[in-house]
Write a protein that holds these residues in place. Structure first.
Motif, PDB file in Angstrom:
ATOM      1  N   ARG A  48     -55.221  41.700  31.777  1.00  0.00           N
ATOM      2  CA  ARG A  48     -54.638  41.735  33.121  1.00  0.00           C
ATOM      3  C   ARG A  48     -53.777  40.509  33.393  1.00  0.00           C
ATOM      4  NH1 ARG A  48     -60.014  44.044  36.248  1.00  0.00           N
ATOM      5  NH2 ARG A  48     -59.498  46.241  36.022  1.00  0.00           N
ATOM      6  N   ALA A  49     -54.182  39.357  32.864  1.00  0.00           N
ATOM      7  CA  ALA A  49     -53.429  38.126  33.099  1.00  0.00           C
ATOM      8  C   ALA A  49     -52.112  38.122  32.344  1.00  0.00           C
ATOM      9  CB  ALA A  49     -54.263  36.913  32.677  1.00  0.00           C
ATOM     10  N   GLU A  50     -52.051  38.836  31.209  1.00  0.00           N
ATOM     11  CA  GLU A  50     -50.848  38.802  30.381  1.00  0.00           C
ATOM     12  C   GLU A  50     -49.924  39.975  30.605  1.00  0.00           C
ATOM     13  OE1 GLU A  50     -49.995  37.436  25.864  1.00  0.00           O
ATOM     14  OE2 GLU A  50     -51.304  39.159  26.059  1.00  0.00           O
ATOM     15  N   SER A  51     -50.456  41.111  31.044  1.00  0.00           N
ATOM     16  CA  SER A  51     -49.648  42.319  31.182  1.00  0.00           C
ATOM     17  C   SER A  51     -48.900  42.338  32.509  1.00  0.00           C
ATOM     18  CB  SER A  51     -50.541  43.560  31.067  1.00  0.00           C
ATOM     19  OG  SER A  51     -51.192  43.586  29.820  1.00  0.00           O
ATOM     20  N   PRO A  52     -47.620  42.762  32.485  1.00  0.00           N
ATOM     21  CA  PRO A  52     -46.817  42.773  33.697  1.00  0.00           C
ATOM     22  C   PRO A  52     -47.147  43.919  34.632  1.00  0.00           C
ATOM     23  CG  PRO A  52     -45.543  43.655  31.889  1.00  0.00           C
ATOM     24  CD  PRO A  52     -46.854  43.187  31.309  1.00  0.00           C
ATOM     25  N   GLY A  53     -47.057  43.678  35.935  1.00  0.00           N
ATOM     26  CA  GLY A  53     -47.258  44.740  36.921  1.00  0.00           C
ATOM     27  C   GLY A  53     -48.354  44.417  37.907  1.00  0.00           C
ATOM     28  N   PRO A  54     -48.427  45.170  39.014  1.00  0.00           N
ATOM     29  CA  PRO A  54     -49.429  44.931  40.048  1.00  0.00           C
ATOM     30  C   PRO A  54     -50.861  45.087  39.586  1.00  0.00           C
ATOM     31  CG  PRO A  54     -47.689  46.381  40.858  1.00  0.00           C
ATOM     32  CD  PRO A  54     -47.502  46.244  39.381  1.00  0.00           C
ATOM     33  N   SER A  55     -51.128  46.013  38.656  1.00  0.00           N
ATOM     34  CA  SER A  55     -52.496  46.222  38.196  1.00  0.00           C
ATOM     35  C   SER A  55     -52.494  46.759  36.787  1.00  0.00           C
ATOM     36  CB  SER A  55     -53.245  47.205  39.117  1.00  0.00           C
ATOM     37  OG  SER A  55     -52.601  48.460  39.108  1.00  0.00           O
TER      38      SER A  55
ATOM     39  N   VAL B 297     -54.481  32.533  29.112  1.00  0.00           N
ATOM     40  CA  VAL B 297     -53.168  33.137  28.890  1.00  0.00           C
ATOM     41  C   VAL B 297     -52.059  32.105  29.069  1.00  0.00           C
ATOM     42  CG1 VAL B 297     -51.491  34.762  29.850  1.00  0.00           C
ATOM     43  CG2 VAL B 297     -53.833  35.501  29.411  1.00  0.00           C
ATOM     44  N   ALA B 298     -52.110  31.330  30.147  1.00  0.00           N
ATOM     45  CA  ALA B 298     -51.072  30.326  30.405  1.00  0.00           C
ATOM     46  C   ALA B 298     -51.020  29.286  29.291  1.00  0.00           C
ATOM     47  CB  ALA B 298     -51.321  29.656  31.751  1.00  0.00           C
ATOM     48  N   LEU B 299     -52.182  28.768  28.900  1.00  0.00           N
ATOM     49  CA  LEU B 299     -52.231  27.749  27.850  1.00  0.00           C
ATOM     50  C   LEU B 299     -51.783  28.311  26.501  1.00  0.00           C
ATOM     51  CD1 LEU B 299     -55.544  25.817  28.677  1.00  0.00           C
ATOM     52  CD2 LEU B 299     -53.191  25.148  29.196  1.00  0.00           C
ATOM     53  N   CYS B 300     -52.138  29.552  26.227  1.00  0.00           N
ATOM     54  CA  CYS B 300     -51.715  30.189  24.977  1.00  0.00           C
ATOM     55  C   CYS B 300     -50.198  30.250  24.877  1.00  0.00           C
ATOM     56  CB  CYS B 300     -52.293  31.598  24.872  1.00  0.00           C
ATOM     57  SG  CYS B 300     -53.976  31.658  24.232  1.00  0.00           S
ATOM     58  N   TRP B 301     -49.571  30.679  25.965  1.00  0.00           N
ATOM     59  CA  TRP B 301     -48.106  30.812  25.938  1.00  0.00           C
ATOM     60  C   TRP B 301     -47.418  29.449  25.834  1.00  0.00           C
ATOM     61  CZ3 TRP B 301     -44.710  35.106  26.324  1.00  0.00           C
ATOM     62  CH2 TRP B 301     -45.360  36.351  26.219  1.00  0.00           C
TER      63      TRP B 301
ATOM     64  N   LEU C 143     -41.520  31.093  31.945  1.00  0.00           N
ATOM     65  CA  LEU C 143     -42.957  31.299  31.724  1.00  0.00           C
ATOM     66  C   LEU C 143     -43.614  31.937  32.944  1.00  0.00           C
ATOM     67  CD1 LEU C 143     -43.850  27.959  29.915  1.00  0.00           C
ATOM     68  CD2 LEU C 143     -44.087  30.249  28.939  1.00  0.00           C
ATOM     69  N   ALA C 144     -43.264  31.435  34.122  1.00  0.00           N
ATOM     70  CA  ALA C 144     -43.838  31.971  35.357  1.00  0.00           C
ATOM     71  C   ALA C 144     -43.460  33.437  35.545  1.00  0.00           C
ATOM     72  CB  ALA C 144     -43.371  31.150  36.556  1.00  0.00           C
ATOM     73  N   GLY C 145     -42.203  33.771  35.247  1.00  0.00           N
ATOM     74  CA  GLY C 145     -41.750  35.152  35.393  1.00  0.00           C
ATOM     75  C   GLY C 145     -42.449  36.090  34.433  1.00  0.00           C
ATOM     76  N   ARG C 146     -42.592  35.670  33.186  1.00  0.00           N
ATOM     77  CA  ARG C 146     -43.244  36.525  32.186  1.00  0.00           C
ATOM     78  C   ARG C 146     -44.726  36.736  32.493  1.00  0.00           C
ATOM     79  NH1 ARG C 146     -46.028  39.243  29.921  1.00  0.00           N
ATOM     80  NH2 ARG C 146     -46.031  40.001  27.763  1.00  0.00           N
ATOM     81  N   LEU C 147     -45.383  35.693  33.019  1.00  0.00           N
ATOM     82  CA  LEU C 147     -46.815  35.777  33.291  1.00  0.00           C
ATOM     83  C   LEU C 147     -47.122  36.160  34.732  1.00  0.00           C
ATOM     84  CD1 LEU C 147     -48.049  32.657  31.268  1.00  0.00           C
ATOM     85  CD2 LEU C 147     -47.947  35.050  30.544  1.00  0.00           C
TER      86      LEU C 147
ATOM     87  N   THR D 197     -40.798  34.697  26.063  1.00  0.00           N
ATOM     88  CA  THR D 197     -40.882  35.325  27.385  1.00  0.00           C
ATOM     89  C   THR D 197     -39.923  36.505  27.525  1.00  0.00           C
ATOM     90  OG1 THR D 197     -39.251  33.781  28.314  1.00  0.00           O
ATOM     91  CG2 THR D 197     -41.580  33.171  28.496  1.00  0.00           C
ATOM     92  N   THR D 198     -39.204  36.812  26.439  1.00  0.00           N
ATOM     93  CA  THR D 198     -38.224  37.911  26.382  1.00  0.00           C
ATOM     94  C   THR D 198     -37.116  37.749  27.422  1.00  0.00           C
ATOM     95  OG1 THR D 198     -39.323  39.492  27.893  1.00  0.00           O
ATOM     96  CG2 THR D 198     -40.101  39.437  25.616  1.00  0.00           C
TER      97      THR D 198
END
Length: 479
Positions: free
Chosen positions: A160-167, A72-76, A458-462, A108-109
């Motif tokens: 899970r790695a790309e979607s925002p939120g605790p779970s 996910v990180a490398l893709c973004w 990037l860190a905030g979005r991911l 990253t919107t």
């Protein structure tokens, strides 16, 4: 580490990005703009690299949490670098760092910009700039999972790695079906907003770009004054849809399958809407003397509160000129953010709900030492692992935030500007206060500070960890 599978997925993402670039190419043809050739060049480059990386399917398709985060990180990062090339090739943004800043802000919107005059840019560039919000809102890998099942049974690690939120969980047994449902809901709400904007006599091009910014909770617009010159009707429409896109998409799915009782049980939604209501009322009362009537005060307060808490970043006024109480509320909302499982950024309402209940439980334990009552959300007990992950996230968040403010202080700008610049980028909001207020931009920062803010976006979005894990040497070991 399954390097071959990671490379294969990166190649598929490049091909998807090439497909996405056909739309700005079409816009260039419609408006007869020469800048469209830049997208054609990058499309060919993406297809070439993508074909090389996907020429041979990996025999081992299994990947775990580590591979999911790294992929996910490398893709973004890769997507942002190639997405910045049209700005450079067309010459509409000169510097490499500036082009990368604008593109990362789009995907990253975030909506933070280094541009002072967007109206002078070509339509195809403006379209791509806004369309990156829509792509990044739901996540490009969620889209890839929706159309291209990888197999192996571990696709959930990517989601899970790309979607925002605790779970993040699955709506239905198959990850591909979940991804398709997510994008189906996303597309339907997007189309509905476009229709409402067209009903308000907004031109189609502007309606599409505005909707992309709203859907992805991004904030890039096609006018220098953002939304201040649009009619009250259009401002109300965007206000409503910003709030809708800030809601957990699980709720929409439950409504879709007619499980209304479960949908209305979501505590996070109640807190989210409650925070918005209280904030709007306070801000309306605080700013009413700045506007000719109560309706204008309510409309601007509603728009800005919705824009900030959903981390969209549109504006109808320069809220940096508002009273201190209103500005303080908006800064606080920057950190709260939208719901988990939405397209919004920020820390997320659900994390604050868990933290508040954790504090309440701790206080009850101090009073009643034998109290072993568990934290509950939506009528279910919250596992200790979830509480632990929330606490660890906040520790990492505070560390990244503090270190970022320290690093960009080398530019010698005032603390309010630096603090809100980091808050606006790490929370994927866009505008801050003073030198980065809604009527300003991020162009005055040095190249080094822009790189720090790019990292923050990037860190905030991911959600921090997919990006932070890249810096840990153990990540790259085979076992």
């Amino acid at each position: 580490m399954n390097y071959k599978m990671i490379s294969y997925i990166l190649g598929m993402v490049l091909k998807i990005e090439a497909v996405f670039m056909t739309l700005p190419c079409l816009v260039a043809v419609i408006y007869r703009e020469k800048s469209g050739y830049a997208f054609l060049v990058v499309m060919l480059l993406c297809l070439l690299l993508g074909q090389i990386m996907t020429a041979k399917k990996p025999s081992n398709k299994i990947f775990y949490t580590r591979e999911g985060f790294v992929t996910v990180a490398l893709c973004w990062i890769m997507m942002s670098i190639l997405g910045a090339l049209p700005f450079l090739i067309s010459g509409e943004i000169k510097g490499v760092i500036d082009a990368l800043f604008e593109t990362v802000s789009g995907f990253t919107t975030t909506g933070a910009s280094i541009l002072s005059d967007v109206e002078s840019m070509s339509r195809c560039i403006l379209f791509w700039r806004s369309f990156t919000h829509w792509i990044g809102g739901m996540g490009v890998l969620v889209f890839v999972l929706a159309v291209l099942p990888f197999g192996g049974g571990n696709d959930i690690h990517l989601m899970r790695a790309e979607s925002p939120g605790p779970s993040v969980g699955k709506f239905v047994p198959k990850v591909r079906s979940t991804a398709m449902i997510l994008y189906g809901i996303y597309i339907v709400i997007t189309i509905v907003e476009v229709l409402f904007l067209l009903a308000g006599k907004m031109p189609l091009f502007e309606a599409l770009c505005s909707t992309f910014g709203t859907a992805g909770t991004g904030g890039f617009g096609v006018k220098n004054d953002s939304f201040s010159s649009y009619s009250p009707y259009l401002q109300y429409v965007v206000t409503v849809f910003m709030i809708l896109f800030g809601i957990n998409f699980n709720v929409y799915f439950l409504l879709l399958i007619r499980k209304f009782a479960q949908a209305f049980k979501f505590e996070e939604i109640k807190y989210y809407l409650g925070i918005i209501l209280v904030a709007v009322l306070i801000v309306t009362l605080d700013i009413h003397k700045l506007f000719p009537d109560w309706e204008s005060s309510f409309r601007h307060a509603s728009f800005q509160v919705a824009s900030i808490i959903t981390t969209t970043g549109f504006s109808t006024v320069d809220f940096d000129l508002w009273p201190q109480m209103s500005k303080t509320i908006l800064v606080m909302l920057m950190f709260v953010g939208a719901c988990a499982g939405s397209t919004g950024g920020g820390i997320k309402v659900s994390r604050f709900v868990i933290l508040l209940k954790t504090v309440k439980k701790e206080l009850n334990t101090l009073i009643h030492s034998r109290n072993i009552k568990k934290i509950q959300i939506n009528g279910r007990s919250v596992e200790h692992e979830v509480v632990r992950s929330v606490n660890v996230f906040l520790i990492a968040y505070v560390m990244v935030f503090s270190f970022s403010v320290l690093l960009i202080s080398v530019d010698e700008f005032n603390l309010t500007s630096n603090f809100t610049a980091v808050a606006a980028t790490l929370n994927n909001i866009g505008p801050g206060l003073e030198m980065v207020g809604p009527s300003q931009n991020f162009g005055m920062f040095s190249g080094f500070s822009k790189l720090v803010l790019i990292f923050d976006m990037l860190a905030g979005r991911l959600e921090l960890f997919p990006l932070l894990i890249l810096f840990k040497p153990a990540t790259w070991r085979k076992n």
